[in-house]
Design a protein around this motif. Structure first.
Motif, short mmCIF file in Angstrom:
data_model
loop_
_atom_site.label_atom_id
_atom_site.label_comp_id
_atom_site.label_asym_id
_atom_site.label_seq_id
_atom_site.Cartn_x
_atom_site.Cartn_y
_atom_site.Cartn_z
N LEU A 87 0.83 -1.21 0.00
CA LEU A 87 0.00 0.00 0.00
C LEU A 87 0.87 1.27 0.00
O LEU A 87 0.65 2.19 -0.79
CB LEU A 87 -0.92 -0.01 1.22
CG LEU A 87 -1.86 1.18 1.34
CD1 LEU A 87 -2.98 1.08 0.30
CD2 LEU A 87 -2.48 1.28 2.73
N LEU A 88 1.87 1.29 0.87
CA LEU A 88 2.71 2.50 0.96
C LEU A 88 3.56 2.67 -0.30
O LEU A 88 3.78 3.80 -0.75
CB LEU A 88 3.59 2.43 2.21
CG LEU A 88 2.82 2.68 3.52
CD1 LEU A 88 3.67 2.31 4.73
CD2 LEU A 88 2.38 4.15 3.62
N PHE A 135 1.29 4.18 -2.76
CA PHE A 135 0.99 5.57 -2.41
C PHE A 135 2.17 6.49 -2.76
O PHE A 135 1.99 7.57 -3.32
CB PHE A 135 0.66 5.68 -0.91
CG PHE A 135 0.25 7.04 -0.45
CD1 PHE A 135 -0.94 7.61 -0.89
CD2 PHE A 135 1.05 7.78 0.41
CE1 PHE A 135 -1.33 8.88 -0.46
CE2 PHE A 135 0.67 9.05 0.84
CZ PHE A 135 -0.53 9.59 0.40
N ASP A 136 3.37 6.04 -2.48
CA ASP A 136 4.56 6.85 -2.79
C ASP A 136 4.64 7.17 -4.28
O ASP A 136 5.07 8.25 -4.67
CB ASP A 136 5.84 6.12 -2.34
CG ASP A 136 5.94 6.04 -0.82
OD1 ASP A 136 5.23 6.82 -0.15
OD2 ASP A 136 6.69 5.20 -0.31
N GLU A 137 4.19 6.23 -5.08
CA GLU A 137 4.28 6.42 -6.54
C GLU A 137 3.08 7.17 -7.10
O GLU A 137 3.19 7.87 -8.10
CB GLU A 137 4.30 5.04 -7.24
CG GLU A 137 5.55 4.24 -7.01
CD GLU A 137 6.73 4.82 -7.76
OE1 GLU A 137 6.55 5.18 -8.92
OE2 GLU A 137 7.82 4.91 -7.16
N ASN A 138 1.91 6.97 -6.49
CA ASN A 138 0.67 7.41 -7.13
C ASN A 138 -0.13 8.48 -6.41
O ASN A 138 -1.17 8.90 -6.91
CB ASN A 138 -0.26 6.20 -7.34
CG ASN A 138 0.35 5.19 -8.28
OD1 ASN A 138 0.35 5.38 -9.48
ND2 ASN A 138 0.90 4.13 -7.72
N PHE A 140 0.16 6.12 5.91
CA PHE A 140 -0.67 4.93 5.80
C PHE A 140 -2.16 5.33 5.74
O PHE A 140 -2.91 4.84 4.90
CB PHE A 140 -0.42 3.99 6.99
CG PHE A 140 -1.24 2.74 6.93
CD1 PHE A 140 -0.76 1.61 6.28
CD2 PHE A 140 -2.51 2.69 7.50
CE1 PHE A 140 -1.54 0.45 6.20
CE2 PHE A 140 -3.28 1.53 7.42
CZ PHE A 140 -2.79 0.42 6.77
N ASN A 141 -2.56 6.21 6.64
CA ASN A 141 -3.97 6.62 6.66
C ASN A 141 -4.35 7.31 5.35
O ASN A 141 -5.42 7.05 4.79
CB ASN A 141 -4.22 7.58 7.83
CG ASN A 141 -4.32 6.84 9.15
OD1 ASN A 141 -4.71 5.67 9.19
ND2 ASN A 141 -3.98 7.50 10.24
N GLN A 142 -3.47 8.18 4.87
CA GLN A 142 -3.77 8.86 3.60
C GLN A 142 -3.81 7.85 2.44
O GLN A 142 -4.61 7.98 1.53
CB GLN A 142 -2.72 9.92 3.31
CG GLN A 142 -2.80 11.09 4.26
CD GLN A 142 -1.88 12.21 3.84
OE1 GLN A 142 -2.21 13.00 2.99
NE2 GLN A 142 -0.70 12.24 4.41
N ALA A 143 -2.94 6.83 2.51
CA ALA A 143 -2.92 5.82 1.44
C ALA A 143 -4.22 5.02 1.43
O ALA A 143 -4.77 4.71 0.37
CB ALA A 143 -1.72 4.90 1.63
N GLY A 147 -9.29 4.10 -1.50
CA GLY A 147 -10.76 4.10 -1.60
C GLY A 147 -11.28 5.15 -2.56
O GLY A 147 -12.26 4.95 -3.27
N ALA A 148 -10.59 6.30 -2.61
CA ALA A 148 -11.08 7.42 -3.44
C ALA A 148 -10.75 7.23 -4.92
O ALA A 148 -11.47 7.73 -5.78
CB ALA A 148 -10.48 8.73 -2.94
#
Ligand code: SF4
Length: 365
Positions: free
Chosen positions: A13-14, A17-20, A179-182, A187-188
């Protein structure tokens, strides 16, 4: 499948998130006040709408002290267009509490933040984890959806306390804010409510449903027809407190300060849609508030026709056009005034019906 320790889940997940992660202004700061403002704006509001207002609001109230020192009506005016004005009132109230009772220092833990006006379970966890690095999991609608699908639970019957336990166990304690933002970002942008993009999902292998979840029934919307009067005058003489020669003015009504929705905000005068004259029809717009679609028709009135509207009950005032950006307008009034080019920022998608009224009716355009 999802492992209890969640290490693989966290890392996938992280990494994703780091990439996207979308480049959003509130992700470029570590200032807890700025994160707080963004989290309040994002409640029940699309990211695209928040983007239109966030920078302007932060320029006007760059820190907690600036917000605490502002007048409520100015804060509401800056919030105009975001809707759900109770959020702005409570944000302002909380800023005052921090400035006056906590020496201007925003509390650094989720528990202490929770005690401030308008800060609930979601907001305190978001500010504490993103702004202060506290290892506390956030649960919002997006996170709930991702978790129930990952676990194969029924979205309608999944219990929040159990979801909280799972979210807390999965949380990456070394990067709780990311993590929370990811989770929310997943979901978004990927685990979408109706058609999840499972092939693009970084945690697809660990997901129990992989898109085979039960789809929730679409919420039924109600419809309501309403009508408003757009009354304007272009001073070229005459008298009146606010009458300034050559600056067009619009008649607005203030909602009662006791109203449950949008108290104290300014809007166009409402009229009876059954008795309005079709040749006065100026504009049609649809406006949605929670579960109701309002089908709104705006009728234009010449200055000499406004007598009945002026004499109706309620606080009424003529506003010169340049002042409209400074006052708290309802979302609908703002939409209509932009469409009529009485407020900046909107390109009308269709020709206005001005033939019957004459082009001079909208002569400030
Ligand atoms: Fe959502 Fe599909 Fe990813 Fe499962 S695999 S979390 S349903 S996007």
């Amino acid at each position: 499948m999802l492992k209890p320790d969640g290490k693989e889940f966290q890392s996938r997940l992280l990494g994703w998130f780091d990439e996207n992660a979308r480049d959003l202004p509130w992700r470029r700061t570590t200032d807890p006040y700025a994160i707080w403002v963004s989290e309040v704006m994002l409640q029940q509001t699309r990211v695209a709408a928040v983007l239109e207002h966030y920078d302007r609001f932060m320029r006007r109230y760059p820190d907690l002290h600036a917000l605490a020192a502002a007048k409520e009506e100015d804060v509401l005016a800056s919030w105009s267009g975001l809707g759900y004005y109770r959020r702005a009132r409570l944000l302002h109230k909380a800023a005052k509490v921090v400035a006056e009772e906590l020496a201007g220092k925003l509390p650094e833990t989720s528990v202490a933040l929770r005690a401030l006006p308008g800060i609930g379970d979601y907001t305190c966890a978001a500010i504490a984890s993103i702004g202060f690095g506290e290892a506390v999991a956030v649960i919002d609608g997006n996170v709930e959806r991702v978790l129930t699908r990952m676990l194969g639970w029924d979205e309608k019957t999944a219990l929040l306390p159990r979801l909280r336990e799972v979210a807390a166990a999965l949380l990456a304690k070394d990067r709780p804010g990311d993590f929370n933002q990811a989770m929310m970002e997943l979901g978004a942008t990927v685990c979408l409510p109706r058609a999840p993009l499972c092939l693009q999902c970084p945690v697809q292998e660990q997901c129990a449903t992989q898109g085979e979840h039960v789809v929730a029934e679409r919420r039924k919307m109600k419809s309501q027809r309403v009508a408003y009067a757009f009354v304007r005058r272009v001073p070229g003489g005459g008298s009146g407190k606010n009458l300034r020669r050559g600056i067009p003015e619009v008649l607005l009504v203030q909602r009662s300060r006791d109203a449950s929705l949008m108290p104290g905000m300014w809007e166009l005068p409402a009229i009876d849609p059954e008795t309005a004259l079709p040749e006065r029809r100026l504009l049609d717009v649809r406006h949605s508030i929670t579960v109701t679609n309002y089908y709104v028709t705006v009728y234009g009135f010449e200055p000499e026709e406004e007598r009945a509207l002026l004499e109706a009950e309620g606080v009424r005032r003529w506003f010169p056009l340049p002042e409209l950006v400074e006052i708290p307008l309802t979302g609908l009034a703002r939409k209509v005034l932009k469409r009529l080019k009485a407020l900046p920022g909107y390109v009308t998608p269709a020709p206005l019906r001005i033939e019957k009224l004459g082009p001079e009716f909208l002569q400030w355009k």
